[in-house]
Scaffold this active site. Structure first.
Site, PDB file in Angstrom:
ATOM      1  N   GLU A 256       0.765  -1.401  -0.330  1.00 51.96           N
ATOM      2  CA  GLU A 256      -0.041  -0.052   0.445  1.00 51.96           C
ATOM      3  C   GLU A 256       0.899   1.699   0.031  1.00 51.96           C
ATOM      4  OE1 GLU A 256      -0.382  -2.354   2.409  1.00 51.96           O
ATOM      5  OE2 GLU A 256      -1.650  -3.562   2.358  1.00 51.96           O
ATOM      6  N   ASP A 298      22.477  15.255 -34.228  1.00 50.85           N
ATOM      7  CA  ASP A 298      23.351  16.022 -35.751  1.00 50.85           C
ATOM      8  C   ASP A 298      23.773  17.248 -35.117  1.00 50.85           C
ATOM      9  OD1 ASP A 298      21.358  17.500 -36.328  1.00 50.85           O
ATOM     10  OD2 ASP A 298      21.521  16.279 -38.540  1.00 50.85           O
TER      11      ASP A 298
END
Length: 322
Positions: A256, A298
Site C-alpha cells: 500500500e 546531428d
C-alpha cells in the site's frame, strides 16, 4: 512600387484561409487529468485491495488504503494540472509580429493575421512567418536548418530557382520583400507540425516497469491465495473461513505504501527540475528525464524519428557483351 493588399482584401482573405497558426494538440481537461491518475497501475492495484478489504469487512484497511489512494491521486493530479496550465499560459505569451505592406503603407501586425498575398518586409534577424517568394531582394541569406538540417545560410533572390522562403526559417543577412503564398497548416513547417500533433504518447520505461510490477504482484497475490485455499480444503478446514483468509492474504501482498513513496519521490524530482527552469507536464516522465546521460543529435541539433525510408530507387541497365 508594390503597395500590398488593401485592408478589406486582407480581412476577406483571413476569413477564407484562416489564421496563420500551426496545429496543436488540444488541451487536456481537468477531469481527464484526474482520471489519468486512477489509470496508474499501482492505483488500480490499490482499488483492487480496497474491494477485497470490503469483501472481508476490514474497515481499517479500507480507510488506510483509501486515504493512500486519495493522497496519491490528488498529488499527481495537482502537479500535472498546474504544469499543463503553465504551459498553456506560456504559449499565449508567445505572440510574434510581422511587418507587412497594406494600403501602400508598412504596418506591424500579429503573425496570426498574415494572409496569402501579403507582402512581408524582411531584414537581417527576422524570422520568416509564412511560405512565400522573394519579389524584391538585396543580398538575402536565409538559415533553413530547421527544415533541411544544414547550418550554412542559403542565398535567396528573385530568380525562380532560389526565390522561395519558408515559415520557421530566419533571415541572417540582407533584406527582401516577400509575397506570401501559404500560411498556417499549408506551409511546409505546418505539415511537419501537423504530423507531430497526431503522434500518440507512448508509455515511459518507468510506466512500463510499474505495469510489469503491478501484474507480477497481482499474480503473486492470486497464486498465494489459491495455494492457501487449496491446502486448507485438502486439510478439511472450513471453506467460508478459508475464503476470508485467502482474501486477507491477497490484500496483505499489496504494498500500500509503494504508490505514495513513488509519487513523493517523483514530485521532489519535478520540484528540483522546476528550480532549474525546466517544466515537466507529466510527473511520471521525471524518471526518464533523470536517467538521460547522452543526447544524440546531428551537427545542427536536429532530433529525428529514428526511421529511414527509401524515397527513390534507380536501376542501372546492364549492357550485354557483344
Amino acid at each position: 512600387m508594390m503597395s500590398g493588399l488593401t485592408s478589406h482584401r486582407a480581412q476577406s482573405s483571413l476569413a477564407k484561409y484562416g489564421l496563420n497558426i500551426l496545429p496543436q494538440k488540444k488541451g487536456v481537461s481537468a477531469l481527464k487529468i484526474f482520471l489519468r491518475q486512477l489509470q496508474n497501475p499501482l492505483s488500480i492495484l490499490l482499488v483492487g485491495a480496497i474491494i477485497l478489504s470490503a469483501l472481508i469487512g476490514d474497515q481499517l484497511d479500507i480507510f488506510l488504503i483509501g486515504a493512500i489512494l486519495v493522497l496519491n491521486t490528488l498529488l499527481g493530479f495537482w502537479q500535472e494540472y498546474k504544469a499543463s496550465r503553465e504551459l498553456e499560459a506560456l504559449a499565449k505569451l508567445q505572440v510574434e509580429f510581422a511587418r507587412v505592406k497594406r494600403d501602400g503603407k508598412q504596418i506591424k501586425i500579429p503573425s496570426a493575421e498574415i494572409v496569402p498575398g501579403d507582402l512581408l518586409v524582411l531584414e537581417s534577424g527576422d524570422r520568416i512567418l509564412a511560405d512565400g517568394k522573394v519579389v524584391e531582394g538585396f543580398s538575402l541569406q536565409v538559415n533553413e536548418s530547421v527544415l533541411t538540417g544544414e547550418s550554412l545560410p542559403v542565398a535567396k533572390s528573385t530568380k525562380q530557382e532560389e526565390n522561395l522562403v519558408f515559415f520557421g526559417t530566419t533571415a541572417v543577412s540582407g533584406r527582401a520583400l516577400v509575397e506570401v503564398l501559404q500560411t498556417g497548416v499549408k506551409t511546409k513547417f505546418g505539415s511537419i507540425a501537423e504530423s507531430l500533433a497526431t503522434i500518440e504518447e507512448e508509455k515511459t520505461p518507468f510506466e512500463k516497469s510499474l505495469i510489469t510490477l503491478s501484474k507480477g504482484l497481482g499474480l503473486v497475490a492470486i497464486l498465494v491465495a489459491v495455494i492457501i485455499f487449496g491446502l486448507g480444503v485438502f486439510n478439511g478446514h472450513d471453506i467460508p473461513q478459508l475464503v476470508l483468509t485467502s482474501i486477507a492474504l491477497m490484500v496483505a501482498v499489496v504494498p500500500e505504501g509503494l504508490p505514495t513513496v513513488v509519487t513523493i519521490v517523483l514530485a521532489l524530482g519535478v520540484r528540483k527540475m522546476y528550480r532549474q527552469k525546466a517544466l515537466v507536464r507529466k510527473m511520471i516522465a521525471v524518471e526518464s528525464l533523470g536517467g538521460v546521460t547522452v543526447i544524440c543529435t546531428d551537427k545542427t541539433g536536429t532530433l529525428t524519428k529514428n526511421q529511414m525510408k527509401v524515397q527513390e530507387v534507380k536501376l542501372q541497365e546492364k549492357k550485354e557483351d557483344l
